[in-house]
Design a protein around this motif. Sequence first.
Motif, PDB file in Angstrom:
ATOM      1  N   LYS A  28       0.957  -1.362   0.055  1.00 44.97           N
ATOM      2  CA  LYS A  28      -0.168   0.102   0.024  1.00 44.97           C
ATOM      3  C   LYS A  28       0.673   1.279   0.047  1.00 44.97           C
ATOM      4  O   LYS A  28       2.190   1.175   0.357  1.00 44.97           O
ATOM      5  CB  LYS A  28      -0.932  -0.054   1.119  1.00 44.97           C
ATOM      6  CG  LYS A  28      -0.170  -0.037   2.471  1.00 44.97           C
ATOM      7  CD  LYS A  28      -1.078  -0.037   3.715  1.00 44.97           C
ATOM      8  CE  LYS A  28      -0.288  -0.368   5.095  1.00 44.97           C
ATOM      9  NZ  LYS A  28      -1.101  -0.801   6.356  1.00 44.97           N
ATOM     10  N   TYR A  32       4.959   1.737   0.531  1.00 49.05           N
ATOM     11  CA  TYR A  32       5.702   2.462   1.569  1.00 49.05           C
ATOM     12  C   TYR A  32       6.645   3.402   0.838  1.00 49.05           C
ATOM     13  O   TYR A  32       7.712   3.444   1.571  1.00 49.05           O
ATOM     14  CB  TYR A  32       6.191   1.677   2.582  1.00 49.05           C
ATOM     15  CG  TYR A  32       5.355   0.617   3.694  1.00 49.05           C
ATOM     16  CD1 TYR A  32       4.275  -0.065   2.911  1.00 49.05           C
ATOM     17  CD2 TYR A  32       5.477   0.496   5.031  1.00 49.05           C
ATOM     18  CE1 TYR A  32       3.514  -0.669   3.905  1.00 49.05           C
ATOM     19  CE2 TYR A  32       4.616  -0.293   5.629  1.00 49.05           C
ATOM     20  CZ  TYR A  32       3.646  -0.896   5.110  1.00 49.05           C
ATOM     21  OH  TYR A  32       2.767  -1.599   5.818  1.00 49.05           O
ATOM     22  N   LYS A 119     -13.641  -8.988   7.745  1.00 52.03           N
ATOM     23  CA  LYS A 119     -12.677  -8.397   8.668  1.00 52.03           C
ATOM     24  C   LYS A 119     -13.642  -8.070   9.802  1.00 52.03           C
ATOM     25  O   LYS A 119     -14.423  -7.422   9.873  1.00 52.03           O
ATOM     26  CB  LYS A 119     -12.135  -6.946   7.736  1.00 52.03           C
ATOM     27  CG  LYS A 119     -11.152  -6.651   8.911  1.00 52.03           C
ATOM     28  CD  LYS A 119     -10.179  -5.421   8.372  1.00 52.03           C
ATOM     29  CE  LYS A 119      -9.213  -5.111   9.048  1.00 52.03           C
ATOM     30  NZ  LYS A 119      -7.957  -4.111   8.546  1.00 52.03           N
ATOM     31  N   TRP A 153     -10.483 -12.177   8.673  1.00 46.50           N
ATOM     32  CA  TRP A 153      -9.259 -11.750   9.109  1.00 46.50           C
ATOM     33  C   TRP A 153      -9.269 -10.500  10.003  1.00 46.50           C
ATOM     34  O   TRP A 153     -10.368  -9.946  10.083  1.00 46.50           O
ATOM     35  CB  TRP A 153      -8.259 -11.106   7.793  1.00 46.50           C
ATOM     36  CG  TRP A 153      -8.797  -9.833   7.141  1.00 46.50           C
ATOM     37  CD1 TRP A 153     -10.164  -9.728   6.680  1.00 46.50           C
ATOM     38  CD2 TRP A 153      -8.222  -8.778   6.649  1.00 46.50           C
ATOM     39  NE1 TRP A 153     -10.174  -8.603   5.827  1.00 46.50           N
ATOM     40  CE2 TRP A 153      -8.996  -7.935   6.008  1.00 46.50           C
ATOM     41  CE3 TRP A 153      -6.864  -8.221   6.985  1.00 46.50           C
ATOM     42  CZ2 TRP A 153      -8.758  -6.599   5.680  1.00 46.50           C
ATOM     43  CZ3 TRP A 153      -6.465  -7.171   6.566  1.00 46.50           C
ATOM     44  CH2 TRP A 153      -7.285  -6.450   5.926  1.00 46.50           C
ATOM     45  N   HIS A 155      -6.889  -7.190  12.311  1.00 48.53           N
ATOM     46  CA  HIS A 155      -5.406  -6.246  12.493  1.00 48.53           C
ATOM     47  C   HIS A 155      -5.364  -6.092  13.820  1.00 48.53           C
ATOM     48  O   HIS A 155      -6.108  -5.807  14.445  1.00 48.53           O
ATOM     49  CB  HIS A 155      -5.849  -5.269  11.648  1.00 48.53           C
ATOM     50  CG  HIS A 155      -4.178  -4.509  11.338  1.00 48.53           C
ATOM     51  ND1 HIS A 155      -3.338  -4.868  11.056  1.00 48.53           N
ATOM     52  CD2 HIS A 155      -3.994  -3.143  11.077  1.00 48.53           C
ATOM     53  CE1 HIS A 155      -2.133  -4.103  10.596  1.00 48.53           C
ATOM     54  NE2 HIS A 155      -2.758  -2.961  10.861  1.00 48.53           N
ATOM     55  N   ASN A 194       0.772  -8.785  11.221  1.00 42.29           N
ATOM     56  CA  ASN A 194       1.546  -7.791  10.464  1.00 42.29           C
ATOM     57  C   ASN A 194       2.970  -8.099  10.619  1.00 42.29           C
ATOM     58  O   ASN A 194       3.322  -9.164  11.375  1.00 42.29           O
ATOM     59  CB  ASN A 194       1.301  -6.451  11.044  1.00 42.29           C
ATOM     60  CG  ASN A 194       1.420  -6.330  12.578  1.00 42.29           C
ATOM     61  OD1 ASN A 194       1.869  -7.293  13.135  1.00 42.29           O
ATOM     62  ND2 ASN A 194       1.040  -5.265  13.238  1.00 42.29           N
ATOM     63  N   SER A 195       3.935  -7.121  10.321  1.00 42.87           N
ATOM     64  CA  SER A 195       5.444  -7.620  10.518  1.00 42.87           C
ATOM     65  C   SER A 195       5.723  -8.021  12.105  1.00 42.87           C
ATOM     66  O   SER A 195       6.446  -9.235  12.199  1.00 42.87           O
ATOM     67  CB  SER A 195       6.262  -6.425  10.355  1.00 42.87           C
ATOM     68  OG  SER A 195       6.093  -6.039   8.837  1.00 42.87           O
ATOM     69  N   ARG A 210       1.059 -11.011   6.876  1.00 45.54           N
ATOM     70  CA  ARG A 210       0.741  -9.679   6.078  1.00 45.54           C
ATOM     71  C   ARG A 210       1.945  -8.894   6.597  1.00 45.54           C
ATOM     72  O   ARG A 210       1.695  -7.575   7.003  1.00 45.54           O
ATOM     73  CB  ARG A 210      -0.466  -8.925   6.330  1.00 45.54           C
ATOM     74  CG  ARG A 210      -1.703  -9.909   6.123  1.00 45.54           C
ATOM     75  CD  ARG A 210      -3.129  -8.993   6.145  1.00 45.54           C
ATOM     76  NE  ARG A 210      -3.233  -8.054   7.116  1.00 45.54           N
ATOM     77  CZ  ARG A 210      -3.606  -8.709   8.313  1.00 45.54           C
ATOM     78  NH1 ARG A 210      -4.292  -9.859   8.292  1.00 45.54           N
ATOM     79  NH2 ARG A 210      -3.797  -7.693   9.400  1.00 45.54           N
ATOM     80  N   PRO A 211       3.135  -8.993   6.165  1.00 48.41           N
ATOM     81  CA  PRO A 211       4.313  -7.956   6.539  1.00 48.41           C
ATOM     82  C   PRO A 211       4.187  -6.888   5.616  1.00 48.41           C
ATOM     83  O   PRO A 211       4.003  -6.827   4.403  1.00 48.41           O
ATOM     84  CB  PRO A 211       5.757  -8.700   6.380  1.00 48.41           C
ATOM     85  CG  PRO A 211       5.287  -9.790   5.549  1.00 48.41           C
ATOM     86  CD  PRO A 211       3.672 -10.253   5.653  1.00 48.41           C
ATOM     87  N   GLY A 212       4.405  -5.551   6.155  1.00 50.69           N
ATOM     88  CA  GLY A 212       4.593  -4.368   5.662  1.00 50.69           C
ATOM     89  C   GLY A 212       6.099  -4.022   5.648  1.00 50.69           C
ATOM     90  O   GLY A 212       7.032  -4.082   5.018  1.00 50.69           O
ATOM     91  N   ILE A 213       6.178  -3.288   6.944  1.00 52.81           N
ATOM     92  CA  ILE A 213       7.290  -2.379   7.243  1.00 52.81           C
ATOM     93  C   ILE A 213       8.419  -3.411   7.186  1.00 52.81           C
ATOM     94  O   ILE A 213       9.506  -2.838   6.738  1.00 52.81           O
ATOM     95  CB  ILE A 213       7.122  -1.785   8.663  1.00 52.81           C
ATOM     96  CG1 ILE A 213       8.219  -0.655   8.538  1.00 52.81           C
ATOM     97  CG2 ILE A 213       7.254  -2.742   9.739  1.00 52.81           C
ATOM     98  CD1 ILE A 213       7.815   0.519   7.763  1.00 52.81           C
ATOM     99  N   TYR A 342       7.938   4.541   9.652  1.00 51.44           N
ATOM    100  CA  TYR A 342       6.981   4.097   8.419  1.00 51.44           C
ATOM    101  C   TYR A 342       6.614   5.602   7.771  1.00 51.44           C
ATOM    102  O   TYR A 342       6.496   5.852   6.675  1.00 51.44           O
ATOM    103  CB  TYR A 342       5.745   3.845   9.187  1.00 51.44           C
ATOM    104  CG  TYR A 342       5.392   2.319   9.697  1.00 51.44           C
ATOM    105  CD1 TYR A 342       6.205   2.082  10.990  1.00 51.44           C
ATOM    106  CD2 TYR A 342       4.592   1.592   9.248  1.00 51.44           C
ATOM    107  CE1 TYR A 342       6.028   0.787  11.428  1.00 51.44           C
ATOM    108  CE2 TYR A 342       4.389   0.136   9.842  1.00 51.44           C
ATOM    109  CZ  TYR A 342       5.019   0.157  10.821  1.00 51.44           C
ATOM    110  OH  TYR A 342       4.667  -1.219  11.520  1.00 51.44           O
TER     111      TYR A 342
HETATM  112  C1  LIG Z   1      -0.199  -1.748   6.950  1.00 56.14           C
HETATM  113  C2  LIG Z   1      -0.973  -2.948   7.184  1.00 56.14           C
HETATM  114  C3  LIG Z   1      -0.377  -4.165   7.252  1.00 56.14           C
HETATM  115  C4  LIG Z   1       1.192  -4.234   7.257  1.00 56.14           C
HETATM  116  O1  LIG Z   1       1.560  -3.637   8.776  1.00 56.14           O
HETATM  117  P1  LIG Z   1       2.939  -3.280   9.126  1.00 56.14           P
HETATM  118  O2  LIG Z   1       3.059  -2.873  10.661  1.00 56.14           O
HETATM  119  O3  LIG Z   1       3.817  -2.575   8.117  1.00 56.14           O
HETATM  120  O4  LIG Z   1       3.910  -4.778   8.818  1.00 56.14           O
HETATM  121  C5  LIG Z   1      -0.936  -5.510   7.587  1.00 56.14           C
HETATM  122  N1  LIG Z   1      -2.204  -5.211   7.545  1.00 56.14           N
HETATM  123  C6  LIG Z   1      -3.001  -4.272   7.403  1.00 56.14           C
HETATM  124  C7  LIG Z   1      -4.542  -4.403   7.609  1.00 56.14           C
HETATM  125  C8  LIG Z   1      -2.539  -3.021   7.073  1.00 56.14           C
HETATM  126  O5  LIG Z   1      -3.089  -2.147   7.023  1.00 56.14           O
END
Ligand SMILES: *Cc1c(COP(=O)(O)O)cnc(C)c1O
Length: 358
Positions: A28, A32, A119, A153, A155, A194-195, A210-213, A342
């Motif tokens: 997204k 980043y 969700k 799912w 968060h 998440n991460s 679902r890793p992002g950062i 971030y």
């Molecule tokens: C941004 C996001 C993530 C990733 O989170 P990080 O902390 O960057 O790993 C995962 N799930 C959802 C719904 C998010 O909005």
Amino acid sequence: MIDLDNLRHNVALLAGRAPAAATMAVVKADGYGHGAVEVARAALEAGATWLGSCSLAEALALRGAGITAPTLAWLDPPGTDYAPGVEQDVDLSVASIRQLDEIADAARRAGRTARVHLKIDTGLSRNGCPPDVWPALVDKAAATPEVRVVAVWSHLACADEIGHPATDAQAERFDDAYRAAVAAGLDPMRHLANSAALLTRPDLHFDLVRPGIAVYGLNPVPEPFDLRPVMTFRSTVALTKRIAAGESVSYGLTWTAKADTTLALVPVGYADGVPRALSNRMRVLLAGARRPVVGRVCMDQVVVDCGDDPVAEGDEVVLFGTGAHGEPTAREWADTTGTIDYEIVTGMYRPRVARTYR
Ligand SMILES: *Cc1c(COP(=O)(O)O)cnc(C)c1O
């Protein structure tokens, strides 16, 4: 400069830590700030099999670039036309009955079944269906032939604080929501991590992480992991000059030279993602040393005090990077300005900053 080797390393490390789960690289906000399409391709090469976007438009941009991997889009306002998402196989998150109806309508128009991830809000109180509405949502989803429920799912709110009791509380509510979905006749996957949860809570990996950062090499938890920052922010000395002791620098003349010194002008400023709040509070790597930016950060330029050291016009300036060569990191900028890394890297998505890839 975006180091896709480091990104592939990070994705492989993360996927390896969640061997029983599939890995969704979250791309997204234009990855980043790193470039969603390039990041998505590299992440898929390195072992990710899913992509995560916030808006449907972001997911469709990946499709437009020829990326066909399963992709989840999770937040759009009422009135969004989901039909292009259904047509292009984008999985859609559902947080309300109103949204389920909109997606079912889009599926009818598209002439195919929509893949949805229901969700549940387990305590973040942001996106997601509240627990009291959940039974009605799962019943309606189970009774709507235009949608196929792929997953349940949620968060996490505090996964970056290891041992925070909210994470267990959320996991319990998540389990309740999953069991309600099964009781409604659904057979969904589950995803929550998440991460931070991927790195520290293997019990919460479920079917998909679902890793992002961490994909971008920034570690959200205090424990060390071999993550390698992907973004380096560089510029070039545009001009050098000597000034005499007593001369001052930049708007407001907030810094005054104590001795004769050499200044290096660097052509980046707050329009390029250097927070103005770093005025007189940042250093850059220039000619082999960390040197202070003196005076205010301007829209287009900053000034570096180099003392009597030899610096030349055309010298490379590293504003932040991996830290491996002594340069500052995005985390240092974040710590100084009271934010998180971030926001620093995501804020680097600027039309005037050229992105190059390695
Ligand atoms: C941004 C996001 C993530 C990733 O989170 P990080 O902390 O960057 O790993 C995962 N799930 C959802 C719904 C998010 O909005």
